[in-house]
Write a protein that holds these residues in place. Structure first.
Motif, PDB file in Angstrom:
ATOM      1  N   LEU A 233      -0.007   0.555  -5.405  1.00 32.57           N
ATOM      2  CA  LEU A 233      -0.406  -0.722  -5.981  1.00 32.57           C
ATOM      3  C   LEU A 233      -0.663  -1.695  -4.839  1.00 32.57           C
ATOM      4  O   LEU A 233       0.195  -1.904  -3.983  1.00 32.57           O
ATOM      5  N   ILE A 234      -1.843  -2.264  -4.815  1.00 35.63           N
ATOM      6  CA  ILE A 234      -2.239  -3.163  -3.727  1.00 35.63           C
ATOM      7  C   ILE A 234      -2.370  -4.567  -4.294  1.00 35.63           C
ATOM      8  O   ILE A 234      -3.211  -4.824  -5.157  1.00 35.63           O
ATOM      9  N   GLN A 235      -1.530  -5.466  -3.809  1.00 35.84           N
ATOM     10  CA  GLN A 235      -1.516  -6.827  -4.325  1.00 35.84           C
ATOM     11  C   GLN A 235      -2.147  -7.780  -3.317  1.00 35.84           C
ATOM     12  O   GLN A 235      -2.121  -7.548  -2.108  1.00 35.84           O
ATOM     13  N   ASP A 236      -2.712  -8.869  -3.825  1.00 38.36           N
ATOM     14  CA  ASP A 236      -3.277  -9.907  -2.953  1.00 38.36           C
ATOM     15  C   ASP A 236      -2.184 -10.506  -2.098  1.00 38.36           C
ATOM     16  O   ASP A 236      -1.087 -10.800  -2.575  1.00 38.36           O
ATOM     17  N   GLY A 237      -2.475 -10.662  -0.818  1.00 37.42           N
ATOM     18  CA  GLY A 237      -1.533 -11.322   0.079  1.00 37.42           C
ATOM     19  C   GLY A 237      -0.447 -10.426   0.607  1.00 37.42           C
ATOM     20  O   GLY A 237       0.404 -10.871   1.358  1.00 37.42           O
ATOM     21  N   ILE A 238      -0.445  -9.132   0.219  1.00 38.79           N
ATOM     22  CA  ILE A 238       0.562  -8.195   0.712  1.00 38.79           C
ATOM     23  C   ILE A 238       0.022  -7.529   1.968  1.00 38.79           C
ATOM     24  O   ILE A 238      -1.100  -7.055   1.994  1.00 38.79           O
ATOM     25  N   SER A 239       0.825  -7.484   3.006  1.00 39.96           N
ATOM     26  CA  SER A 239       0.356  -6.924   4.276  1.00 39.96           C
ATOM     27  C   SER A 239       1.266  -5.811   4.771  1.00 39.96           C
ATOM     28  O   SER A 239       1.747  -5.822   5.877  1.00 39.96           O
ATOM     29  N   GLY A 240       1.573  -4.858   3.897  1.00 42.35           N
ATOM     30  CA  GLY A 240       2.326  -3.688   4.321  1.00 42.35           C
ATOM     31  C   GLY A 240       1.388  -2.710   4.991  1.00 42.35           C
ATOM     32  O   GLY A 240       0.358  -3.080   5.531  1.00 42.35           O
ATOM     33  N   LYS A 241       1.731  -1.429   4.969  1.00 41.71           N
ATOM     34  CA  LYS A 241       0.885  -0.417   5.582  1.00 41.71           C
ATOM     35  C   LYS A 241      -0.481  -0.408   4.910  1.00 41.71           C
ATOM     36  O   LYS A 241      -0.622  -0.098   3.740  1.00 41.71           O
ATOM     37  N   ASP A 242      -1.520  -0.773   5.677  1.00 43.10           N
ATOM     38  CA  ASP A 242      -2.880  -0.854   5.151  1.00 43.10           C
ATOM     39  C   ASP A 242      -2.970  -1.807   3.952  1.00 43.10           C
ATOM     40  O   ASP A 242      -3.823  -1.650   3.082  1.00 43.10           O
ATOM     41  N   THR A 244      -0.804  -2.209   1.534  1.00 43.98           N
ATOM     42  CA  THR A 244      -0.212  -1.700   0.304  1.00 43.98           C
ATOM     43  C   THR A 244       1.242  -2.114   0.181  1.00 43.98           C
ATOM     44  O   THR A 244       1.908  -2.424   1.154  1.00 43.98           O
ATOM     45  N   THR A 245       1.730  -2.100  -1.048  1.00 41.59           N
ATOM     46  CA  THR A 245       3.151  -2.327  -1.282  1.00 41.59           C
ATOM     47  C   THR A 245       3.866  -0.985  -1.224  1.00 41.59           C
ATOM     48  O   THR A 245       3.248   0.070  -1.321  1.00 41.59           O
ATOM     49  N   GLU A 246       5.185  -1.025  -1.059  1.00 33.37           N
ATOM     50  CA  GLU A 246       5.949   0.216  -0.948  1.00 33.37           C
ATOM     51  C   GLU A 246       6.534   0.610  -2.300  1.00 33.37           C
ATOM     52  O   GLU A 246       7.080  -0.225  -3.026  1.00 33.37           O
ATOM     53  N   GLU A 247       6.409   1.923  -2.619  1.00 27.27           N
ATOM     54  CA  GLU A 247       7.039   2.507  -3.809  1.00 27.27           C
ATOM     55  C   GLU A 247       6.586   1.854  -5.112  1.00 27.27           C
ATOM     56  O   GLU A 247       7.325   1.787  -6.084  1.00 27.27           O
ATOM     57  N   GLN A 248       5.377   1.325  -5.142  1.00 32.24           N
ATOM     58  CA  GLN A 248       4.785   0.830  -6.380  1.00 32.24           C
ATOM     59  C   GLN A 248       3.434   1.512  -6.529  1.00 32.24           C
ATOM     60  O   GLN A 248       2.664   1.593  -5.577  1.00 32.24           O
ATOM     61  N   TRP A 249       3.175   2.022  -7.732  1.00 29.96           N
ATOM     62  CA  TRP A 249       1.993   2.838  -7.919  1.00 29.96           C
ATOM     63  C   TRP A 249       1.124   2.313  -9.060  1.00 29.96           C
ATOM     64  O   TRP A 249       1.618   1.712 -10.019  1.00 29.96           O
ATOM     65  N   VAL A 250      -0.153   2.585  -8.967  1.00 31.04           N
ATOM     66  CA  VAL A 250      -1.084   2.264 -10.055  1.00 31.04           C
ATOM     67  C   VAL A 250      -0.796   3.213 -11.210  1.00 31.04           C
ATOM     68  O   VAL A 250      -0.655   4.425 -11.025  1.00 31.04           O
ATOM     69  N   THR A 251      -0.676   2.675 -12.414  1.00 31.93           N
ATOM     70  CA  THR A 251      -0.307   3.467 -13.589  1.00 31.93           C
ATOM     71  C   THR A 251      -1.545   3.929 -14.350  1.00 31.93           C
ATOM     72  O   THR A 251      -2.482   3.155 -14.583  1.00 31.93           O
TER      73      THR A 251
END
Length: 342
Positions: A233-242, A244-251
């Motif tokens: 799951l990729i959220q606006d303003g999140i700057s994790g690896k590439d 992406t957020t960690e341990e959250q997935w698109v359903t």
């Protein structure tokens, strides 16, 4: 403004080693003569042989004149790179030249860096595509700008994604390639389309055959695996690896479980066929390090750039002349001595 410098044409390790050996020979020659171990060697012969060693050592270090210039020789090949940044490119199921598993986008970034090295001194244009295609870097001979662009790429936020559509970059590619062809009709234009080949949009995909008239060669480059993986799951303003957020997935709305995305080899092969090009699939053993097109131009032109660079001009000829004279002298002296001994 010019300045004198050393720039070994064989590189510092080899050039420095040759220079060191020649210096050692010169020192040994002088010491042997001073100790009377040179036999019937005259002072002039010792000086001559010492100079030969020193000149060869100096030539190995390649004396050069460094001068500032804005001129640059550029190959008549224009490389257009289009990179998929849809959410599925954040799936960690790709490999690129090693056993390490990385995201598809990370593999794409490494592929771009290999392309700028494979097409050194060519010109590049770069665009990314997700919900739409965007030309980020117009045609430029500055490969560093392309590498910097690639390093900043992040997957498209899940909130703006409306399903992957492989023809998202088509309109921008037509515009870009047409303008390059019109500006440089004699150039070879090569396109690299880097994607996982996933098409989830309900709309029918348009054909890429419209690009053929502008291209000399094209490659559809597949990243990822056919086994696939869960989509972060990729959220606006999140700057994790590439991004992406960690341990959250698109359903997946149909199953309520995390969605799985897999590279679509058939779509990538179809894209390559439509463009009249070749499908390439990067993996642990396959990269784009040797992916230079056989259609690349062998012609060059000199351009003027705003960026000032240093040009090195080797100054070997005075040393070569001196070495030739000394070697001729050595051979002549040896011939005369041989006649006397007869």
């Amino acid at each position: 403004m010019s300045s004198f410098t050393l720039s070994p044409s064989l590189g510092w390790p080899a050039g420095g080693a040759i220079a060191a050996v020649m210096l050692l020979f010169a020192v040994v020659s002088v010491v042997r003569h001073a100790c009377g171990k040179g036999g019937d060697e005259t002072v002039m012969s010792c000086v001559r042989r010492t100079l030969i060693c020193l000149i060869i050592g100096a030539m190995a270090l390649t004396p050069s004149v460094a001068s500032a210039t804005t001129s640059r020789a550029v190959n008549n090949t224009d490389v257009v790179v289009a990179v998929d940044v849809t959410g599925s490119m954040a799936v960690t199921d790709a490999q690129y030249g090693s056993a390490q598993t990385v995201t598809r986008l990370q593999a794409a970034k490494q592929a771009v860096q290999d392309l700028t090295e494979a097409y050194a001194d060519s010109s590049f244009a770069a665009l990314r595509f997700g919900a739409s295609g965007t030309l980020d870097v117009p045609l430029t001979p500055d490969e560093a700008a392309i590498n910097n662009w690639a390093s900043t790429l992040t997957p498209e936020a899940t909130s703006v994604s409306s399903g992957s559509s492989l023809d998202a970059p088509l309109d921008q590619l037509v515009t870009t390639l047409k303008s390059i062809r019109e500006a440089h009709p004699e150039h070879a234009i090569v396109l690299y389309l880097i994607t996982d080949g996933e098409q989830t949009s309900s709309k029918a995909r348009r054909s890429f055959s419209t690009l053929r008239s502008y291209l000399n060669d094209a490659f559809a480059v597949g990243v990822g695996s056919t086994k696939g993986g869960k989509i972060p799951l990729i959220q606006d303003g999140i700057s994790g690896k590439d991004g992406t957020t960690e341990e959250q997935w698109v359903t997946d709305p149909d199953t309520g479980q995390p969605g799985v995305s897999a590279m679509d080899e058939d779509n990538i092969k179809d894209l390559a066929d439509e463009m009249g090009g070749t499908a390439l699939f990067v993996s642990q053993s396959d990269t784009l390090a040797n992916g230079r097109s056989a259609q690349a131009s062998n012609k060059w032109k000199v351009t003027v750039t705003t960026k000032q660079r240093t040009r090195l001009t080797p100054v070997i000829w005075p040393l070569a002349i001196a070495l030739t004279v000394l070697l001729a002298w050595e051979i002549g002296a040896g011939a005369v001595l041989s006649r006397r001994l007869l």
